[in-house]
Design a protein around this motif. Structure first.
Motif, short mmCIF file in Angstrom:
data_model
loop_
_atom_site.label_atom_id
_atom_site.label_comp_id
_atom_site.label_asym_id
_atom_site.label_seq_id
_atom_site.Cartn_x
_atom_site.Cartn_y
_atom_site.Cartn_z
N ALA A 17 -37.67 -72.78 48.70
CA ALA A 17 -37.01 -74.09 48.72
C ALA A 17 -36.18 -74.31 47.47
N MET A 18 -36.62 -73.76 46.35
CA MET A 18 -35.86 -73.95 45.10
C MET A 18 -34.45 -73.38 45.23
N ILE A 19 -34.30 -72.23 45.86
CA ILE A 19 -32.97 -71.64 46.03
C ILE A 19 -32.28 -72.22 47.25
N LEU A 20 -33.03 -72.45 48.35
CA LEU A 20 -32.40 -72.98 49.56
C LEU A 20 -31.82 -74.37 49.34
N LYS A 21 -32.39 -75.12 48.42
CA LYS A 21 -31.84 -76.45 48.11
C LYS A 21 -30.40 -76.31 47.63
N HIS A 22 -30.15 -75.33 46.76
CA HIS A 22 -28.80 -75.12 46.24
C HIS A 22 -27.87 -74.59 47.33
N VAL A 23 -28.38 -73.69 48.16
CA VAL A 23 -27.58 -73.18 49.27
C VAL A 23 -27.21 -74.34 50.20
N TYR A 24 -28.18 -75.17 50.51
CA TYR A 24 -27.95 -76.33 51.36
C TYR A 24 -26.87 -77.23 50.75
N ASP A 25 -26.98 -77.55 49.47
CA ASP A 25 -26.01 -78.41 48.80
C ASP A 25 -24.60 -77.83 48.84
N VAL A 26 -24.47 -76.53 48.65
CA VAL A 26 -23.16 -75.87 48.69
C VAL A 26 -22.57 -75.96 50.09
N ILE A 27 -23.39 -75.68 51.10
CA ILE A 27 -22.88 -75.74 52.47
C ILE A 27 -22.49 -77.17 52.85
N VAL A 28 -23.30 -78.16 52.44
CA VAL A 28 -22.94 -79.56 52.70
C VAL A 28 -21.57 -79.86 52.08
N ALA A 29 -21.37 -79.45 50.83
CA ALA A 29 -20.11 -79.72 50.14
C ALA A 29 -18.92 -79.04 50.83
N ARG A 30 -19.13 -77.85 51.34
CA ARG A 30 -18.03 -77.09 51.94
C ARG A 30 -17.81 -77.39 53.42
N SER A 31 -18.91 -77.60 54.15
CA SER A 31 -18.79 -77.66 55.61
C SER A 31 -19.50 -78.85 56.25
N GLY A 32 -20.21 -79.64 55.47
CA GLY A 32 -20.87 -80.81 56.01
C GLY A 32 -22.36 -80.60 56.27
N GLN A 33 -23.05 -81.73 56.43
CA GLN A 33 -24.50 -81.71 56.59
C GLN A 33 -24.94 -80.99 57.87
N GLU A 34 -24.22 -81.22 58.97
CA GLU A 34 -24.61 -80.59 60.24
C GLU A 34 -24.60 -79.07 60.13
N GLU A 35 -23.56 -78.52 59.53
CA GLU A 35 -23.47 -77.07 59.36
C GLU A 35 -24.55 -76.58 58.40
N ALA A 36 -24.80 -77.33 57.33
CA ALA A 36 -25.82 -76.93 56.36
C ALA A 36 -27.19 -76.87 57.02
N GLU A 37 -27.52 -77.87 57.83
CA GLU A 37 -28.81 -77.86 58.52
C GLU A 37 -28.88 -76.71 59.52
N ALA A 38 -27.78 -76.43 60.22
CA ALA A 38 -27.77 -75.32 61.18
C ALA A 38 -28.00 -73.98 60.48
N VAL A 39 -27.34 -73.77 59.35
CA VAL A 39 -27.48 -72.50 58.62
C VAL A 39 -28.89 -72.35 58.05
N ILE A 40 -29.38 -73.39 57.40
CA ILE A 40 -30.73 -73.32 56.82
C ILE A 40 -31.76 -73.14 57.93
N GLY A 41 -31.61 -73.87 59.02
CA GLY A 41 -32.54 -73.74 60.14
C GLY A 41 -32.55 -72.34 60.72
N GLU A 42 -31.36 -71.75 60.90
CA GLU A 42 -31.26 -70.39 61.44
C GLU A 42 -31.88 -69.37 60.48
N ALA A 43 -31.60 -69.51 59.19
CA ALA A 43 -32.15 -68.57 58.21
C ALA A 43 -33.68 -68.64 58.19
N CYS A 44 -34.23 -69.84 58.20
CA CYS A 44 -35.69 -69.99 58.19
C CYS A 44 -36.30 -69.49 59.49
N SER A 45 -35.61 -69.70 60.60
CA SER A 45 -36.08 -69.19 61.89
C SER A 45 -36.17 -67.66 61.87
#
Length: 166
Positions: A17-45
């Motif tokens: 979670a410590m690293i995924l938080k930063h990945v999530y924040d970067v994706i939100v900034a670049r592509s939005g929250q929906e995309e960030a949640e999709a990417v994080i969800g897929e990676a964790c899956s």
């Protein structure tokens, strides 16, 4: 890889979670929250499925719910989950989680909004890798504000085979 497997899963999830938080924040900034949640969800899956496959590979048979119960201490280690057992057989495993330190940890880290992606959604995905004949039904989680998580695991019924008489 065995050294990481020696860590309690709660500690592993904190590190992830410590690293995924930063990945999530970067994706939100670049592509939005929906995309960030999709990417994080897929990676964790994908991670959960791989972990399931790895644990299943340690057995000389397809895992059932008895095998699953035997590895449950991996997730409950260091009181990470407080479980209220309801029913346990080779075909059925029902329990409630009445305290979830994973949820508490994500909230403390400021990740409560995506904690379900980091942990809860992994539960069903794990089964895909461990044994796709194990199904999880869960209608509520502490992470989403419920008083408890209701875990209901079942072994899928095997189709009846009929022999041709001739």
């Amino acid at each position: 890889m065995s050294r990481i497997n020696d860590l309690p899963i709660l500690d592993r999830r904190r590190i992830e979670a410590m690293i995924l938080k930063h990945v999530y924040d970067v994706i939100v900034a670049r592509s939005g929250q929906e995309e960030a949640e999709a990417v994080i969800g897929e990676a964790c899956s994908r991670s959960a499925i791989e972990q399931g496959k790895d644990l299943a590979a340690q057995l000389d048979h397809a895992p059932d719910l008895t095998d699953f119960a035997a590895i449950m201490p991996n997730w409950t280690k260091e009181d990470a989950l407080q479980i209220e057992p309801l029913e346990m057989t080779a075909e059925k495993m029902d329990f409630n989680v009445v305290r979830c330190r994973y949820s508490e940890m994500y909230r403390e880290m400021g990740l409560g909004d995506i904690g379900h992606l980091l942990s809860c959604n992994r539960d069903g995905d794990f089964c895909i890798g461990y044994n796709p004949d194990i199904e999880l039904t869960r209608t509520q989680t502490i992470m989403k504000g419920a008083s408890h998580c209701d875990f209901r695991y079942r072994m899928k019924a095997k189709p009846e085979t009929t022999e041709q008489k001739g």
